[in-house]
Design a protein around this motif. Structure first.
Motif, short mmCIF file in Angstrom:
data_model
loop_
_atom_site.label_atom_id
_atom_site.label_comp_id
_atom_site.label_asym_id
_atom_site.label_seq_id
_atom_site.Cartn_x
_atom_site.Cartn_y
_atom_site.Cartn_z
N GLY A 290 12.13 18.63 113.34
CA GLY A 290 11.22 17.49 113.26
C GLY A 290 9.79 17.85 112.89
N ASN A 291 8.96 16.80 112.90
CA ASN A 291 7.55 16.92 112.53
C ASN A 291 6.68 16.71 113.77
OD1 ASN A 291 9.03 16.20 110.02
ND2 ASN A 291 7.01 16.13 109.12
N THR A 292 5.39 16.85 113.59
CA THR A 292 4.44 16.52 114.65
C THR A 292 4.63 15.06 115.03
OG1 THR A 292 2.87 18.00 113.62
CG2 THR A 292 1.97 16.42 115.21
N LEU B 195 9.16 7.52 107.27
CA LEU B 195 10.09 6.99 106.27
C LEU B 195 10.47 8.02 105.20
CD1 LEU B 195 8.59 3.42 105.81
CD2 LEU B 195 10.51 4.12 107.22
N ARG B 196 9.78 9.15 105.17
CA ARG B 196 10.11 10.18 104.18
C ARG B 196 10.61 11.45 104.89
NH1 ARG B 196 9.24 15.31 102.88
NH2 ARG B 196 7.01 15.11 103.26
N ASP B 197 9.71 12.21 105.52
CA ASP B 197 10.18 13.42 106.22
C ASP B 197 11.07 13.01 107.39
OD1 ASP B 197 10.30 16.18 106.32
OD2 ASP B 197 8.15 16.45 106.25
N GLY B 198 10.72 11.91 108.06
CA GLY B 198 11.53 11.43 109.19
C GLY B 198 12.95 11.11 108.75
N VAL C 181 -3.32 18.38 107.51
CA VAL C 181 -2.25 19.33 107.88
C VAL C 181 -0.95 18.58 108.14
CG1 VAL C 181 -3.71 21.16 108.81
CG2 VAL C 181 -2.96 19.29 110.31
N HIS C 182 0.15 19.31 107.99
CA HIS C 182 1.50 18.73 108.10
C HIS C 182 2.36 19.81 108.76
CE1 HIS C 182 5.09 16.70 105.99
NE2 HIS C 182 5.60 17.85 106.39
N CYS C 183 2.74 19.60 110.02
CA CYS C 183 3.42 20.68 110.75
C CYS C 183 4.85 20.31 111.12
CB CYS C 183 2.64 21.02 112.01
SG CYS C 183 1.00 21.64 111.65
N HIS C 184 5.70 21.32 111.11
CA HIS C 184 7.08 21.16 111.57
C HIS C 184 7.25 21.85 112.92
CE1 HIS C 184 9.17 18.93 108.39
NE2 HIS C 184 8.14 19.32 107.65
N ASN C 185 8.33 21.47 113.60
CA ASN C 185 8.42 21.78 115.04
C ASN C 185 9.45 22.85 115.38
OD1 ASN C 185 7.31 21.18 117.53
ND2 ASN C 185 9.03 19.83 118.08
ZN ZN Z 1 7.61 18.36 105.85
#
Ligand code: ZN
Ligand code: KIV
Length: 517
Positions: free
Chosen positions: A242-244, A17-20, A206-210
């Motif tokens: 996107g994110n993980t 709902l935020r990074d998405g 951790v918070h990863c981007h793709n």
């Molecule tokens: Zn992010």
């Protein structure tokens, strides 16, 4: 809480709902966000990042509503390290059963010099100040070092040590630009966990981007190195590439316990319904070959594979489709099916509808059943999407009549309700869809550019519904639209109108990206 980095339980922090929502075109209104949040709670997510309350009044209200509705899941509000952001964030979540403030500041030389124009001392000072402010509201505070993977490891340790001393209970290491490589990321996690003296007082996240397609691999390597919270999104949606993806992490843990002794609280049988719901609401299609939730993820094409599967599914299937909630029973309702059968089937597919919503879907179901003999899951999903999940619309299609053929110039006559006022128009075009889109844009007075148009059959059979997806742009704002109908021209009109409704909503409530404020 009471969890430590020594425990084998992984905290699933969902930021769909935020990074998405920072995926281009993936705007959601308050009702849509609440529906996803409710589904995420049922899925067993530990923390939901509900939004960025300082970004807009709309985001504030969405976060507040979610915070006041959820009972079990922690609700996080993202805030920059600014006093006003943290006050606003707390205002939005203070009534939550389990509130969390998530504040962040960049720590890489690049971001500090060019974006923040701050030196290391100033970054540490600001971190301490804002974490203390957040900790004065709640003992559930997360601090993120933005662009952490490109930061000096020793400086990262100092910032995290200061944040933990100031009251942070979770510290998060983001690979903000998706630059890390699994072995390198694992080394960084190990180093920072070992060299941050008070690391035993906070959960490491951790918070990863793709951007390089490595978000899931990096996150898994961090878990193996000791991280105990992972930040993920459904279908991996998020900023840029996107994110993980939540489902990839969860199913890797579930499928490879010999390698990963770690567990999490996710009910895997709700993964597929959650994936479909997010795709339906955001309009972002799941690519067919996507792991776990893609249409082909369990489809076996080669004869030798099919033969093996029949003899023993484990020959070619490492997961059972039922484990992720793929309905075993893609049947098949028809003209004579009653409301009760529809209700049961819709619930089996993972949707919970109120009586009022069921009534709307049932009426649409009956209308479709008049045109199409067998109604499959995909059809029902489209009905739920159009009947219930859609944002409150400015424009709705009342009537469409198109004349076309190989000897006629195509023309479309259309009536659209604009805020419940009927407006008619007719025009021509190069083809029937061009005529329809021209007529709609004349009637609605909109000037969007059609960036992409795609059409798919929802099921097999020549009586299948066509599902149309459009990507529209107006004044730099991008919105996706979707529509389904057995008549592909009507489906195109519905998709175009849905895209226009989303553009209207975005004009009123722009999605403000974290990076741009
Ligand atoms: Zn992010
Ligand atoms: O990617 C990132 O760095 C973020 C932070 C706000 C956690 O999304």
């Amino acid at each position: 809480m009471g969890q430590t980095n020594q425990d084998n339980r992984i905290i699933i922090f969902d930021t769909t709902l935020r990074d998405g929502e920072q995926s281009p075109g993936a705007s959601m209104n308050k009702a849509e966000k609440l529906r996803i949040a409710t589904q995420l709670e049922k899925l067993g997510v530990d923390v939901i990042e509900a939004g960025f309350p300082a970004a807009s009044d709309d985001d504030f209200l969405a976060v507040k509503t979610i915070a006041e509705t959820l009972k079990d899941t922690q609700v996080a509000a993202l805030c920059r390290t600014a006093e006003s952001d943290i006050n606003r964030g707390w205002e939005a979540i203070k009534n939550a059963a389990h509130p969390r403030i998530h504040t962040f500041l960049a720590t890489s030389d690049l971001h500090m010099e060019y974006k923040l124009k701050m030196n290391q001392e100033q970054v540490i000072e600001q971190t301490i100040k804002s974490v203390r402010q957040a900790a004065s509201f709640t003992d559930n505070v997360e601090f993120s070092a933005e662009d952490g993977s490109r930061s000096d490891p020793d400086f990262l340790c100092k910032v995290f040590e200061a944040a933990i001393d100031a009251g942070a209970t979770t510290i998060n290491l983001p690979d903000t630009v998706g630059y890390a490589i699994p072995a390198e990321f694992s080394e960084l996690v190990t180093y920072v966990m070992k060299n941050t003296p008070n690391m035993d007082k906070a959960i490491f996240s951790v918070h990863c981007h793709n951007d390089l397609g490595l978000a899931t691999s990096n996150t898994l390597s961090a878990i193996a190195a000791g991280a105990r919270q992972v930040e993920v999104t459904i279908n991996g949606i998020g900023e840029r590439a996107g994110n993980t993806s939540l489902e990839e992490i969860v199913m890797t843990l579930a499928t490879r316990p010999n390698f990963f002794p770690q567990t999490c609280a996710i009910d895997t049988t709700k993964l597929y319904p959650a994936s479909r719901l997010v795709s339906m609401i955001t309009g972002i299609i799941v690519q067919p070959n996507r792991a776990i939730v893609g249409a082909n993820a369990f489809a076996h094409e080669a004869g030798i594979h099919q033969d093996g599967i029949l003899k023993n599914p484990m020959t070619y299937e490492i997961m059972k489709p039922e484990t992720i909630g793929l309905s075993k029973n893609n049947l098949v309702l028809g003209k004579h099916s009653g409301k009760h059968a529809l209700k049961n089937h819709v619930e089996e597919m993972g949707y919970t509808l109120s009586d009022e919503e069921l009534k709307v879907v049932f009426e649409k179901f009956k209308r479709l059943a008049d045109k199409k003999k067998t109604i499959m899951d995909e059809d029902i999903e489209a009905l739920v999407n159009e009947g219930v999940l859609r944002s409150s619309d400015v424009f709705s299609l009342e009537y469409i009549n198109v004349v076309c053929g190989n000897t006629i110039y195509p023309t479309a006559s259309i009536e659209i309700n604009i805020n419940n006022r009927p407006v008619k128009g007719a025009t021509d075009g190069n083809g029937p869809i061009d005529a329809v889109f021209n007529a709609i844009s004349n009637i609605t007075g909109t000037k969007s550019e059609l960036l992409r148009f795609s059409i798919n059959a929802l099921t097999s059979g020549t009586d299948a519904q066509g599902e149309v997806t459009v990507r529209l742009q107006e004044d730099g704002i991008i919105a996706l639209g979707r529509g389904a109908d057995p008549d592909i021209i009507t489906a195109s009109a519905l998709a175009y109108i849905n895209g226009l409704n989303r553009l209207e909503y975005l004009k009123e409530n722009p999605v403000i990206k974290v990076e741009s404020i």
